[in-house]
Design a protein around this motif. Structure first.
Motif, PDB file in Angstrom:
ATOM      1  N   ARG A 128      -8.258  88.556 -44.870  1.00  8.63           N
ATOM      2  CA  ARG A 128      -8.528  87.969 -45.849  1.00  8.63           C
ATOM      3  C   ARG A 128      -6.536  88.170 -46.446  1.00  8.63           C
ATOM      4  O   ARG A 128      -6.221  88.386 -47.105  1.00  8.63           O
ATOM      5  CB  ARG A 128      -8.955  88.653 -46.671  1.00  8.63           C
ATOM      6  N   TYR A 129      -6.002  87.458 -45.419  1.00 13.78           N
ATOM      7  CA  TYR A 129      -4.107  86.933 -45.531  1.00 13.78           C
ATOM      8  C   TYR A 129      -4.449  85.846 -46.496  1.00 13.78           C
ATOM      9  O   TYR A 129      -5.819  85.138 -46.278  1.00 13.78           O
ATOM     10  CB  TYR A 129      -4.200  86.481 -44.486  1.00 13.78           C
ATOM     11  N   PRO A 130      -3.489  85.741 -47.062  1.00 15.20           N
ATOM     12  CA  PRO A 130      -3.038  84.387 -48.011  1.00 15.20           C
ATOM     13  C   PRO A 130      -3.125  83.055 -47.318  1.00 15.20           C
ATOM     14  O   PRO A 130      -2.513  83.192 -46.046  1.00 15.20           O
ATOM     15  CB  PRO A 130      -2.468  84.822 -49.183  1.00 15.20           C
ATOM     16  N   ALA A 131      -4.183  82.303 -47.658  1.00 17.28           N
ATOM     17  CA  ALA A 131      -4.006  81.128 -47.113  1.00 17.28           C
ATOM     18  C   ALA A 131      -3.869  80.927 -45.248  1.00 17.28           C
ATOM     19  O   ALA A 131      -2.928  80.698 -44.544  1.00 17.28           O
ATOM     20  CB  ALA A 131      -2.944  79.841 -47.921  1.00 17.28           C
ATOM     21  N   PRO A 132      -5.119  81.381 -45.042  1.00 20.83           N
ATOM     22  CA  PRO A 132      -4.938  81.748 -43.483  1.00 20.83           C
ATOM     23  C   PRO A 132      -4.630  80.308 -42.780  1.00 20.83           C
ATOM     24  O   PRO A 132      -4.042  80.583 -41.046  1.00 20.83           O
ATOM     25  CB  PRO A 132      -6.747  82.379 -43.180  1.00 20.83           C
ATOM     26  N   MET A 133      -5.180  79.114 -43.252  1.00 18.65           N
ATOM     27  CA  MET A 133      -5.121  78.262 -42.013  1.00 18.65           C
ATOM     28  C   MET A 133      -3.066  78.228 -42.264  1.00 18.65           C
ATOM     29  O   MET A 133      -2.259  77.798 -41.515  1.00 18.65           O
ATOM     30  CB  MET A 133      -5.576  77.426 -42.609  1.00 18.65           C
ATOM     31  N   VAL A 134      -2.877  77.808 -43.278  1.00 16.44           N
ATOM     32  CA  VAL A 134      -1.197  77.523 -43.692  1.00 16.44           C
ATOM     33  C   VAL A 134      -0.292  78.931 -42.733  1.00 16.44           C
ATOM     34  O   VAL A 134       0.430  78.501 -42.284  1.00 16.44           O
ATOM     35  CB  VAL A 134      -1.126  77.468 -45.382  1.00 16.44           C
ATOM     36  N   SER A 135      -0.912  80.345 -43.434  1.00 13.80           N
ATOM     37  CA  SER A 135      -0.204  81.463 -42.883  1.00 13.80           C
ATOM     38  C   SER A 135      -0.115  81.516 -41.068  1.00 13.80           C
ATOM     39  O   SER A 135       0.447  82.165 -40.498  1.00 13.80           O
ATOM     40  CB  SER A 135      -0.805  82.762 -43.166  1.00 13.80           C
ATOM     41  N   ALA A 136      -1.089  80.728 -40.473  1.00 13.76           N
ATOM     42  CA  ALA A 136      -1.106  80.957 -38.861  1.00 13.76           C
ATOM     43  C   ALA A 136      -1.049  80.330 -38.811  1.00 13.76           C
ATOM     44  O   ALA A 136      -0.055  79.938 -37.373  1.00 13.76           O
ATOM     45  CB  ALA A 136      -2.882  80.664 -38.903  1.00 13.76           C
ATOM     46  N   TRP A 137      -1.042  79.004 -39.038  1.00 12.88           N
ATOM     47  CA  TRP A 137      -0.310  77.433 -39.120  1.00 12.88           C
ATOM     48  C   TRP A 137       1.924  78.349 -38.743  1.00 12.88           C
ATOM     49  O   TRP A 137       2.324  77.952 -37.685  1.00 12.88           O
ATOM     50  CB  TRP A 137       0.051  76.404 -39.774  1.00 12.88           C
ATOM     51  N   LEU A 138       1.961  78.692 -40.019  1.00  8.89           N
ATOM     52  CA  LEU A 138       3.626  78.979 -39.333  1.00  8.89           C
ATOM     53  C   LEU A 138       3.177  80.504 -38.766  1.00  8.89           C
ATOM     54  O   LEU A 138       4.978  79.850 -37.902  1.00  8.89           O
ATOM     55  CB  LEU A 138       4.278  80.423 -40.866  1.00  8.89           C
ATOM     56  N   LEU A 139       2.475  80.949 -38.140  1.00  9.80           N
ATOM     57  CA  LEU A 139       2.880  82.228 -37.200  1.00  9.80           C
ATOM     58  C   LEU A 139       3.540  81.836 -36.209  1.00  9.80           C
ATOM     59  O   LEU A 139       4.170  81.699 -35.460  1.00  9.80           O
ATOM     60  CB  LEU A 139       2.245  83.612 -37.646  1.00  9.80           C
ATOM     61  N   LEU A 140       1.949  80.705 -35.771  1.00 11.33           N
ATOM     62  CA  LEU A 140       2.008  79.986 -34.833  1.00 11.33           C
ATOM     63  C   LEU A 140       4.042  79.521 -34.782  1.00 11.33           C
ATOM     64  O   LEU A 140       4.341  79.595 -33.602  1.00 11.33           O
ATOM     65  CB  LEU A 140       0.698  78.957 -34.948  1.00 11.33           C
ATOM     66  N   THR A 141       3.959  78.142 -34.764  1.00 11.00           N
ATOM     67  CA  THR A 141       5.143  77.535 -34.796  1.00 11.00           C
ATOM     68  C   THR A 141       6.391  78.785 -34.977  1.00 11.00           C
ATOM     69  O   THR A 141       7.449  78.638 -34.014  1.00 11.00           O
ATOM     70  CB  THR A 141       5.322  76.996 -35.542  1.00 11.00           C
ATOM     71  N   ILE A 143       6.503  81.370 -33.386  1.00 13.92           N
ATOM     72  CA  ILE A 143       6.639  81.556 -32.253  1.00 13.92           C
ATOM     73  C   ILE A 143       6.273  80.804 -30.928  1.00 13.92           C
ATOM     74  O   ILE A 143       7.286  80.969 -29.972  1.00 13.92           O
ATOM     75  CB  ILE A 143       5.349  82.450 -31.592  1.00 13.92           C
ATOM     76  N   LEU A 144       6.240  79.561 -31.675  1.00 14.24           N
ATOM     77  CA  LEU A 144       6.819  78.818 -30.160  1.00 14.24           C
ATOM     78  C   LEU A 144       8.050  78.474 -30.546  1.00 14.24           C
ATOM     79  O   LEU A 144       8.297  78.195 -29.347  1.00 14.24           O
ATOM     80  CB  LEU A 144       5.958  77.016 -30.859  1.00 14.24           C
ATOM     81  N   VAL A 145       8.803  78.449 -31.774  1.00 14.28           N
ATOM     82  CA  VAL A 145      11.106  78.685 -31.178  1.00 14.28           C
ATOM     83  C   VAL A 145      11.347  80.099 -30.620  1.00 14.28           C
ATOM     84  O   VAL A 145      12.734  79.422 -30.627  1.00 14.28           O
ATOM     85  CB  VAL A 145      10.607  78.172 -32.907  1.00 14.28           C
ATOM     86  N   SER A 146      10.031  80.825 -30.662  1.00 10.54           N
ATOM     87  CA  SER A 146      10.513  81.870 -29.717  1.00 10.54           C
ATOM     88  C   SER A 146      11.186  82.091 -28.677  1.00 10.54           C
ATOM     89  O   SER A 146      10.232  81.168 -28.052  1.00 10.54           O
ATOM     90  CB  SER A 146       9.567  83.269 -30.418  1.00 10.54           C
TER      91      SER A 146
END
Length: 456
Positions: A128-141, A143-146
């Motif tokens: 139950r994170y807020p806006a899970p789709m957008v939150s996941a997208w932000l965390l994914l990107t 990670i991708l720039v890590s």
């Protein structure tokens, strides 16, 4: 919307603005990550090449675990680490065996990214994170720039796949589907050995179907590959582990407890040497103590209080434990920490919201944020510093040790935080088993709050 965001500080208009900003920031990060991914796909994919060549040898009825087979298959060029993965690993590379290196790397990379996004989005939705789709997208990107993810793609690694299998086992385990949970962990164990620690969690909590399912899946793959490589391939594989350990155990890249302890005997500022029995004895003892402590902490609450928040934190603890206590843990293993970080953060925010204010919870949240922020630290600087110090650049000596600490510190700190959180959860769940239960203390992130409807 989770209860911990449903307050006067987050009106609907502000929430919409925050979601839009997060989505746009994710787009910016993805645009930054895309050229890095392309460059990584053009690199020499050392780990992928090993698995591809081993799978190709299987299809051509060769045994690459013998000196003759290694030379014929091309694995001899990789030195003693040519067959660093067990015979079961190459089973999953059979579909990639005939592909070119670039095509296979692109297939593995984009599959890993897709599965990682699915993992993050579903995890955030369940917790139950807020806006899970957008939150996941932000965390994914993010990670991708890590740097660790660029390294993951450039060498053709499978840590993201193991992380996804961990997620599937958690998803199934928390809903009571032990057969699927065990099967997922069985697949993970065929890729590498350290996921076996996750099976121990189900064994300790007496969820026998998960343990049986993991064993069946692992045995099926092992029998199939052994039929092609021969029984002797296992003995030769195990025999190769000693020179591989001598070469890599004390590496500055190794984040596991075994590498950390060995570097106390062989500091990174001096040329590394072979594995030492005394160091191995110490690190193995520490690892066994950590595993025993975790097993004792999770046994009674998970068994008697059900498969709710107690299972989530217990599972997160064993995920971090499986990495830290592994023979070695490279930088690309960091992607596996995504699941325990999300679980721990959700628990901490839930405790902070319901208990109004708790300074220790705030401190732990800040440390979790620091752990995630550390993912952006360059993983190549420490190697450059080590080479410079070995050449006599004494002025870089202190900085070298600092980067060594920054390499293994975040994983160890995350493990320590999870131990603390499990202790707190154990206290709460134990009180639920006793008379006079407190409904506030029964709540856990991902469930509805006391007095609130169960729906979203």
């Amino acid at each position: 919307m989770p209860i911990w965001l449903r307050s006067r500080f987050f009106p609907a208009r502000l929430r919409n603005v925050l979601v839009l900003v997060a989505a746009l920031l994710g787009v910016a990060l993805f645009l930054q990550a895309s050229p890095r991914i392309e460059l990584a796909l053009d690199a020499t994919h050392w780990d992928l090449a090993v698995d591809q060549l081993t799978a190709r040898a299987f299809l051509e009825h060769q045994n690459p675990f013998t000196p003759e087979g290694a030379a014929k298959s091309g694995l001899a060029a990789f030195g003693p680490a040519g067959n660093g993965h067990p015979p079961t690993t190459s089973f999953w590379f059979l579909p990639l065996a005939r592909m070119s290196s670039r095509t296979a790397a692109a297939t593995l990379a984009w599959l890993s990214i897709l599965l990682l996004f699915m993992q993050l989005q579903t995890t955030m939705k369940l917790l139950r994170y807020p806006a899970p789709m957008v939150s996941a997208w932000l965390l994914l990107t993010f990670i991708l720039v890590s740097p660790f993810m660029k390294y993951h793609i450039s060498v053709g690694q499978i840590s993201a796949l193991i992380g996804f299998l961990y997620f599937v086992a958690w998803y199934a385990g928390r809903s009571g589907d032990d057969w699927l949970a065990g099967a997922s962990l069985g697949v993970a164990c065929t890729l590498k050995a350290f996921p076996g620690a996750m099976v121990l969690l189900f064994l300790v909590t007496r969820r026998w179907r998960a343990v049986l399912s993991a064993c069946i899946v692992y045995a099926g793959v092992a029998v199939y590959m052994t039929a092609g490589f021969g029984v002797a391939s296992w003995g030769r594989f195990l025999k190769q582990q000693a020179p591989i350990a001598d070469q890599w155990m004390s590496s500055i890249q190794n984040q596991s407890i075994h590498g950390i302890v060995l570097r106390l005997f062989q500091p990174v500022c001096v040329p590394h040497g072979p594995v030492l029995f005394s160091a191995t004895l110490i690190s193995t003892t520490i690892a066994l103590i950590l595993v025993a402590a975790a097993s004792w902490l999770v046994y009674r609450p998970v068994r008697e209080a059900g498969r709710d928040g107690g299972f989530d934190l217990s599972y997160a603890l064993f995920v971090a434990l499986s990495v830290v206590t592994s023979q070695w843990a490279w930088e690309h293993y960091t992607v596996i920490y995504a699941l325990p970080v999300l679980i721990l953060a959700a628990e901490l925010v839930g405790w902070w919201r319901l208990k109004r204010f708790n300074i220790w919870v705030v401190i732990m949240l800040a440390i979790v944020g620091a752990v995630v922020a550390s993912w952006q630290i360059s993983i190549y600087t420490k190697g450059t510093l080590q080479s410079a110090v070995h050449r006599g650049a004494i002025e870089e000596h202190l900085l070298l040790h600092m980067y060594d600490l920054l390499n293994w510190g975040p994983g160890v700190v995350l493990l320590a935080l999870l131990f603390v959180a499990v202790v707190w959860k154990r206290r709460d769940l134990t009180s639920r088993i006793q008379p006079g239960r407190d409904p506030i203390r029964e709540w856990s992130p991902g469930s509805h709050a006391p007095g609130e409807p169960a729906g979203p």
